[in-house]
Design a protein around this motif. Sequence first.
Motif, PDB file in Angstrom:
ATOM      1  N   ALA A   1       0.837  -1.188   0.000  1.00  0.00           N
ATOM      2  CA  ALA A   1       0.000   0.000   0.000  1.00  0.00           C
ATOM      3  C   ALA A   1       0.875   1.242   0.000  1.00  0.00           C
ATOM      4  O   ALA A   1       2.015   1.217   0.459  1.00  0.00           O
ATOM      5  CB  ALA A   1      -0.896  -0.011   1.221  1.00  0.00           C
TER       6      ALA A   1
ATOM      7  N   ILE B   1      -3.032   3.647  -5.935  1.00  0.00           N
ATOM      8  CA  ILE B   1      -4.077   2.884  -5.268  1.00  0.00           C
ATOM      9  C   ILE B   1      -4.180   1.490  -5.889  1.00  0.00           C
ATOM     10  O   ILE B   1      -4.295   1.340  -7.097  1.00  0.00           O
ATOM     11  CB  ILE B   1      -5.433   3.613  -5.434  1.00  0.00           C
ATOM     12  N   GLU B   2      -4.148   0.484  -5.042  1.00  0.00           N
ATOM     13  CA  GLU B   2      -4.323  -0.887  -5.503  1.00  0.00           C
ATOM     14  C   GLU B   2      -5.758  -1.319  -5.235  1.00  0.00           C
ATOM     15  O   GLU B   2      -6.507  -0.619  -4.563  1.00  0.00           O
ATOM     16  CB  GLU B   2      -3.365  -1.818  -4.758  1.00  0.00           C
TER      17      GLU B   2
ATOM     18  N   THR C   1      -6.741  -1.215  -1.561  1.00  0.00           N
ATOM     19  CA  THR C   1      -6.339  -0.100  -0.703  1.00  0.00           C
ATOM     20  C   THR C   1      -7.549   0.469   0.024  1.00  0.00           C
ATOM     21  O   THR C   1      -7.481   0.826   1.189  1.00  0.00           O
ATOM     22  CB  THR C   1      -5.669   1.008  -1.540  1.00  0.00           C
TER      23      THR C   1
ATOM     24  N   ASP D   1      -3.603  -5.063   3.398  1.00  0.00           N
ATOM     25  CA  ASP D   1      -3.219  -3.947   2.530  1.00  0.00           C
ATOM     26  C   ASP D   1      -4.204  -2.792   2.520  1.00  0.00           C
ATOM     27  O   ASP D   1      -3.963  -1.781   1.872  1.00  0.00           O
ATOM     28  CB  ASP D   1      -3.066  -4.458   1.095  1.00  0.00           C
ATOM     29  N   THR D   2      -5.309  -2.946   3.195  1.00  0.00           N
ATOM     30  CA  THR D   2      -6.322  -1.894   3.131  1.00  0.00           C
ATOM     31  C   THR D   2      -5.946  -0.723   4.040  1.00  0.00           C
ATOM     32  O   THR D   2      -5.506  -0.924   5.174  1.00  0.00           O
ATOM     33  CB  THR D   2      -7.691  -2.484   3.504  1.00  0.00           C
ATOM     34  N   ARG D   3      -6.095   0.482   3.507  1.00  0.00           N
ATOM     35  CA  ARG D   3      -5.742   1.681   4.258  1.00  0.00           C
ATOM     36  C   ARG D   3      -6.949   2.542   4.569  1.00  0.00           C
ATOM     37  O   ARG D   3      -6.935   3.353   5.477  1.00  0.00           O
ATOM     38  CB  ARG D   3      -4.721   2.508   3.450  1.00  0.00           C
TER      39      ARG D   3
END
Lengths: 457, 402
Positions: free
Chosen positions: B35, B148-149, B152, B254-256
């Motif tokens: 991220a 951004i993935e 994210t 991986d999430t923000r």
Amino acid sequence: MGFSAQLAEMRFGYGMSPVVAPPASPEAMLTALAAPDEMATRFPIDSFGQFSAWVVETRKLRKAFQKTKDQEKREAYRAARRAQNEVGMEWAMRAMLRCTHTQCGFRERLVAFWADHFTAKGKIGLLRTATAPYIEDAIRPNVTATFGDMLSAVVTHPLMLHFLDQNRSTGPNSKAVKRNDRLDGLNENLAREVMELHTLGVGGPYSQDDVRQLAELFTGLTFGFDGGFQFRRGFAEPGAEQIMGKSYGGDPARLGPVLEALHDLAVHPVTARHIASKLAVHFVSDTPDESLVAHVTERYVASGGDLMAVYGALLEHPAAWDTPRANVKPPVDFIASGWRALAVDPDHVAQLRRRDMRRTLVNPLRDMGQPWQDPNGPDGWPEQDEAWITPQGVAMRLRWAVSAPQVLCPDLPEPMGFVASTLGDFADEHVQFAARAAESQSDAIGMVLAAPAFQRR
Amino acid sequence: MTKALSRRAFLARSSLIGCSVAASPLLTPMSFAAAPWDTRLVVIILRGAMDGLDVVRPYGAPEYAELRGALGGEAPDLDGFFALHPALNRLMPLWAKGQLGFVHAVSTPYRDKRSHFDGQDLLEAGTDALNGSRDGWLNRMLGEVGGIESRTAFAIGHGEMKVLNGPAPVADWSPDANLVLSPQALRLAQMVMQDDPAFHAALNEALMLSDMDEQPGPLSVTVDEDEPMAPPPTPPSKAHLKVAEFTADQLRGDTRIASFSINGWDTHNNQSRAIQPALGRLADTILALQAGVGEAVWQKTAVVAMTEFGRTAQLNGTGGTDHGTGGAMIMAGGAIRGGRVYGDWPGLGEASLFERRDLMPTQDVRAPAAWILRGMAGLDQATLERVVFPGLQMGGDPGLLL
């Protein structure tokens, strides 16, 4: 390739039925569409006038209880609200039954298409179930009329006036504003969406000034629950308006020039192209053949937006039949075509409990991303296939496919026959195998309904 | 619509996964790009208009008791002027640690009409007025940050999160979409979808997101007169916990950015009872997030809960409150400087009220949100005021973050 009866049912209707014969030709589809609307009679839904009478009644009940705080009156009011929620559910069931039993699936698809093109819904509690009556009045009778007629019916309909705030829009120099400066003034919402969504399309040949001028021309369009649509001259902005180089109206303000402007927008070649393109995307492919769009546009322009002629152009073009089946059914159509494949019996539906309907219709639609008649904004539901093939959407469709049919149809069909009657020539070997190999009849039916061959059209 | 575009990003990736996943999605190790930043932001939309005056009670204001009458329960004191609603008592340890804070007397620019529908639209759009734009401020923020993935940012639970709508890719999932079919049915479903890459990829993603530790048995319907459809795997009363736990799982990875809703704030009648379930869900959610992400991630986390507008200062005739204007924003997490009630308190005297009925909003709720975005994602003030929250003037830095 060319016309195929099975494809006609899938692409232009709610899929194949084991009990209703498919149309024999594009001409037969148009003939059925021009014939009387049997489903509206067999599975009736209230008009907005009938609905408004309920609103008036319920408001009286609410007032009575708010004044007195009387428990009995409060209960009477609540009962009226509850009854309406049940009626709303009943209308949803009837909409499903229309798709299930119609000989003219194309009509039901067109009603849904135009209801989405002209999205409107209630923004307050009492109007939450108003969408079905709106569609019944403004959309359904006009799917075979001209586009201009439908546009006029929609723009003067109470629900649209409410949804896009037109009923509170007042000319800055109107008599009403001069008397009462607490009025909101001009609201451009409806005027903007008429140009951006309903007619010319975003990127069309209009400017912000045209939007404002159209909004000024629209001032005066309002409604009351006891009288329906009204044109209130006191709300109207004085003087003529210039819209895309043409002058409309003047003093005194009248409804006539509003309808004239709507008519001009309706027959504009850019509108023709916008509508033709939307029809091609909705019915044929997210990326339709350019010659198809051009052909439909041409017929639209030549006929002045005569919708029967426009549909004729769509159905006669080879691309309508030769384009691969890539469009994904949105959740409502997925479920409705499941009902049709199962030939769900109206008598069985009538005795289902409300909880069954919530579990097989209302909640699954919400979970698949298309809550019943409740799109997010005036632009309606997305057309792009990717919008619906989400992990959650696919999981919920699979779940519905294996669990809902036996509630809707306790005597489930024999799986191999169901493959044939539902997918016809489009059944592939994987579906055939899965229908045989499933552990239970409900899983077998579920695999057929979950197959991409069923979910795409 | 978020879904359309997030799916596209997802499909681009899923074509790389290809057939190996088909064989055994559960055993295939997945790796996602790192991220672009390390803080975690959770935005909770409190739908229905939370009564800020009941949740963060200005008991020190002389008019409060008269406006609100006798309020039940022991409300824990916050700072000698404000007290917390007793239903949030479980959050007091967070307050003591400086991990719970509030901004009072805030609202969106929405005024006068008091419609939930428009109020929420404006809150999520983050604009000055409803102008027909269909994207949300969190999505515009993602667009500015870049890199951004697909995971994210996550919209979680039922119902559209308009705050995340827009062109930047956003994943979405509701934990109760867990696939709970029999193994045989799952295999067959994979088979009927195997020649359709988009369906197949979505199904496999659903399998990965499904909580496979929990197997409530096949969904297929048992013949039970009372339960014609299999019950959802989670009773509705616990659905919010599932959402919080799923969110925490994603934030550990991986999430923000994550966003979801907590509903049930429209307390027109019998406020003292009606608001309790929603507050209970809010407290559960914050504590489940804290427990779920673990201490290290919690230190980098800010939870922000916002509502479309506040409610009337005075109780109405049925012991409830009607749609108002100024309200409160709730913040939690190790990244925030809590233990205080921020905001410019307007007072509750009749002349101080907005239209003599609602708490006067003294600050745009977008301003504290913007300061948090600035601190967490490093966006500059000009971008925040022009792109993310167009038309906003952020004012001075209130120092909401550590």
